[in-house]
Design an enzyme around this catalytic site. Structure first.
Site, PDB file in Angstrom:
ATOM      1  N   HIS A  55      -7.137 -30.947 -34.388  1.00 31.06           N
ATOM      2  CA  HIS A  55      -7.825 -29.692 -34.083  1.00 31.06           C
ATOM      3  C   HIS A  55      -8.847 -29.878 -32.959  1.00 31.06           C
ATOM      4  O   HIS A  55      -9.967 -29.398 -33.041  1.00 31.06           O
ATOM      5  CB  HIS A  55      -8.486 -29.113 -35.330  1.00 31.06           C
ATOM      6  CG  HIS A  55      -7.487 -28.719 -36.384  1.00 31.06           C
ATOM      7  ND1 HIS A  55      -7.856 -28.323 -37.645  1.00 31.06           N
ATOM      8  CD2 HIS A  55      -6.132 -28.668 -36.369  1.00 31.06           C
ATOM      9  CE1 HIS A  55      -6.773 -28.044 -38.356  1.00 31.06           C
ATOM     10  NE2 HIS A  55      -5.715 -28.248 -37.588  1.00 31.06           N
TER      11      HIS A  55
ATOM     12  N   PHE B  19     -31.024 -34.636 -30.041  1.00 33.89           N
ATOM     13  CA  PHE B  19     -32.113 -35.327 -30.736  1.00 33.89           C
ATOM     14  C   PHE B  19     -32.137 -35.004 -32.225  1.00 33.89           C
ATOM     15  O   PHE B  19     -31.512 -34.042 -32.679  1.00 33.89           O
ATOM     16  CB  PHE B  19     -33.464 -35.039 -30.081  1.00 33.89           C
ATOM     17  CG  PHE B  19     -33.908 -33.593 -30.135  1.00 33.89           C
ATOM     18  CD1 PHE B  19     -34.112 -32.923 -31.329  1.00 33.89           C
ATOM     19  CD2 PHE B  19     -34.169 -32.900 -28.951  1.00 33.89           C
ATOM     20  CE1 PHE B  19     -34.554 -31.608 -31.386  1.00 33.89           C
ATOM     21  CE2 PHE B  19     -34.612 -31.573 -28.980  1.00 33.89           C
ATOM     22  CZ  PHE B  19     -34.795 -30.931 -30.196  1.00 33.89           C
TER      23      PHE B  19
ATOM     24  N   GLY C 187      -0.268 -35.693 -38.972  1.00 34.02           N
ATOM     25  CA  GLY C 187       0.017 -34.455 -38.245  1.00 34.02           C
ATOM     26  C   GLY C 187      -0.826 -34.267 -37.011  1.00 34.02           C
ATOM     27  O   GLY C 187      -0.910 -33.170 -36.467  1.00 34.02           O
TER      28      GLY C 187
ATOM     29  N   LYS D  86       0.835  -1.213   0.000  1.00 31.67           N
ATOM     30  CA  LYS D  86       0.000   0.000   0.000  1.00 31.67           C
ATOM     31  C   LYS D  86       0.862   1.252   0.000  1.00 31.67           C
ATOM     32  O   LYS D  86       0.561   2.232  -0.691  1.00 31.67           O
ATOM     33  CB  LYS D  86      -0.923  -0.002   1.226  1.00 31.67           C
ATOM     34  CG  LYS D  86      -1.788   1.251   1.330  1.00 31.67           C
ATOM     35  CD  LYS D  86      -2.779   1.162   2.475  1.00 31.67           C
ATOM     36  CE  LYS D  86      -3.619   2.446   2.548  1.00 31.67           C
ATOM     37  NZ  LYS D  86      -4.694   2.354   3.554  1.00 31.67           N
TER      38      LYS D  86
END
Length: 515
Positions: free
Chosen positions: A272, A464, A301, A134
């Site tokens: 990914h 769904f 990769g 402070k």
């Protein structure tokens, strides 16, 4: 000048204190720190000589006294403050050197009692740091041994950088916030209250800087959640290869999250952050073959995660193509030697594969805030699952339905997974409608494995079917099992298609959106 030194981590403190003494800085110290400095020939004033009050309560109270805190908090640019210090016989304190009781180390030590953990909650240290931070314009506050040399250089220099005090103060505030958050995490773990409290503080520790983020223009670093369990992927030890990238870590996380679900030997290939091939079998080598054959194009990769130690047969198969990362509980010596022949492959060992990961929540950054939710760990509830079709599933079909839902719950929505014999045949991911995801999954299967393999397969959907088009398309290729959450107004249309074509449908009652 006066310095108050009270440190739990004694690293470098003797040399630092000696340098301060040579700069004519008077040193005040407490307990073990004072003993250490005195033993090394450094003059020290015990804190009780300053406060006029002995340490008490087994050391719980040492520095909590106006003669200490007034000396720290007095503003040097206010004559009234300095006059009060003089009247009260209090000397200003110009340096505060504190590091705190080892709460983190204590709480992470197996078998430590609650009483010992509580006794390692520092009270006086954070209070001193707060006071010094402070009043940072007038007081240097030091929390890290790594800053000792820089502080000595600063005191010796005639040119004072204007932001040096501010930089140290910011470190102190960060140190206190992190420390308090760790304590909060511990006490929150003792409670059985809401998992979504009104206020939430997350604590992290940097593991490493990364070269860049998802793209080269983005800065990035890898942080550890301080509550991470032993089975968290962040504990993986890299055995070979160049440093991990942001994308490597993100992709590996997606593959690991799925692979840890399986009891049988399993291999997940990921690209990914989306699984592109998943295989389970009696051996890890066979599981890898199945995962590879599901999508031999996308796996190139990509990331490989196995839930069993990688053996030489598996390693030789992996080495036939370019793979970024292999993560596994272990590698046989022969497999490790084989894989290391490729310079750029990263090999990671996670000894506690499948152990608890830690906090059961998921967090997403959004503009101006965060979204926090409990992690998606419920595949389906048995009391909510039902079979609305005339034909009921066999044990083999139920096993494929479970496997399919495990896979599809880790694909980006809208998602469809076509599986058979607990391996993936084709995956449809991240589509803006469900029929596109279904077509993508079927097309991928046909391209990689041929149309005939679809006969008798299972199709899983993360949500769904709003229309009967996906089920109708599946029926044309001989798919015989449909598993999805159900709940559409037109569920009956899809059920009717199944009954017409001799298919079975399982409604789980549990949706698995992943956005």
């Amino acid at each position: 000048m006066k310095a108050l030194i009270s440190v739990s981590d004694k690293t470098g403190v003797v040399a630092f204190a000696r340098a301060l003494h040579e700069l004519s800085v008077d040193i005040i110290s407490t307990g073990g720190t004072a003993d250490l400095l005195r033993t090394n020939g450094i003059p020290v004033t015990p804190v009780q000589n300053v406060t006029g009050f002995p340490e008490c309560l087994d050391g719980r109270v040492k520095t909590l006294h106006p003669h200490i805190h007034a000396g720290i908090l007095a503003r040097r640019d206010k004559e009234g403050h300095l006059y009060e210090l003089q009247q009260l016989g209090i000397a200003p304190v110009d340096l505060v050197v504190i590091n705190l009781y080892p709460f983190k180390k204590t709480v992470r030590t197996p078998g430590t009692s609650h009483e010992r953990i509580v006794e390692n909650i520092d009270i006086g240290g954070p209070t001193l740091l707060r006071a010094a931070a402070k009043n940072y314009k007038d007081v240097l506050v030091i929390t890290e041994p790594a800053d000792y040399d820089a502080v000595v250089e600063h005191l010796q220099s005639t040119v004072k950088p204007p932001d040096f005090h501010l930089m140290l103060a910011q470190k102190a505030w960060n140190h206190i916030a992190h420390y308090d958050a760790l304590i909060n995490d511990y006490f929150a773990g003792l409670m059985k209250g809401t998992s979504m409290p009104e206020e939430r503080t997350l604590t992290m520790e940097k593991v490493q800087d990364l070269r860049y983020g998802e793209n080269p223009h983005q800065a990035a670093a890898y942080y550890r959640d301080t509550q991470a369990g032993p089975g968290a992927a962040i504990h993986a030890v890299q055995l070979h290869g160049k440093a991990l990238s942001f994308n490597n870590i993100n992709d590996m996380n997606g593959a690991y999250a799925l692979c840890r679900l399986f009891d049988r030997p399993a291999v997940v290939a990921c690209k990914h952050a989306n699984p592109c091939g998943v295989g389970t079998a009696d051996t890890v080598a066979e599981a890898y073959r199945l995962a590879y054959e599901a999508d031999p194009v996308s796996i190139f990769g990509g990331i490989i995660v196995a839930n069993r130690p990688v053996d030489l047969i598996t390693a030789e198969a992996i080495n036939k193509i370019f793979i970024e990362i292999v993560l596994a509980p272990d590698f046989t010596p022969e497999a490790l030697e084989c894989l290391k022949r490729k310079k750029n492959i990263r090999l990671l060992k996670l000894a506690n594969f499948g152990a608890p990961e830690g906090p059961d929540y998921d967090i997403r950054r959004v503009s101006g805030g965060f979204l926090i939710q409990s992690a998606d760990r419920t595949l389906w509830r048995e009391d909510a699952m039902h079979v609305p079709t005339r034909i009921k599933p066999t044990d083999v079909q139920m096993a494929d339905a479970r496997f399919g839902m495990q896979v599809v719950s880790h694909l980006k929505s809208n998602a469809v997974a076509i599986v058979k014999d607990e391996r993936t045949l084709g995956l449809g991911t991240g589509q803006v409608n469900r029929i596109w995801a279904t077509r993508q999954a079927i097309d991928h299967c046909i391209e990689a494995l041929g149309e005939e393999i679809l006969d008798g397969a299972c199709m899983a959907s993360d949500a769904f079917f709003p229309f009967d088009d996906c089920v109708t398309l599946a029926s044309k290729y001989g798919i015989r099992t449909i598993v999805h959450p159900g709940g559409s107004m037109r569920d009956a249309d899809s059920v009717a298609v199944c009954d017409k074509h001799g298919m079975t449908m399982i409604m789980t009652g549990t949706r698995h959106f992943k956005h």
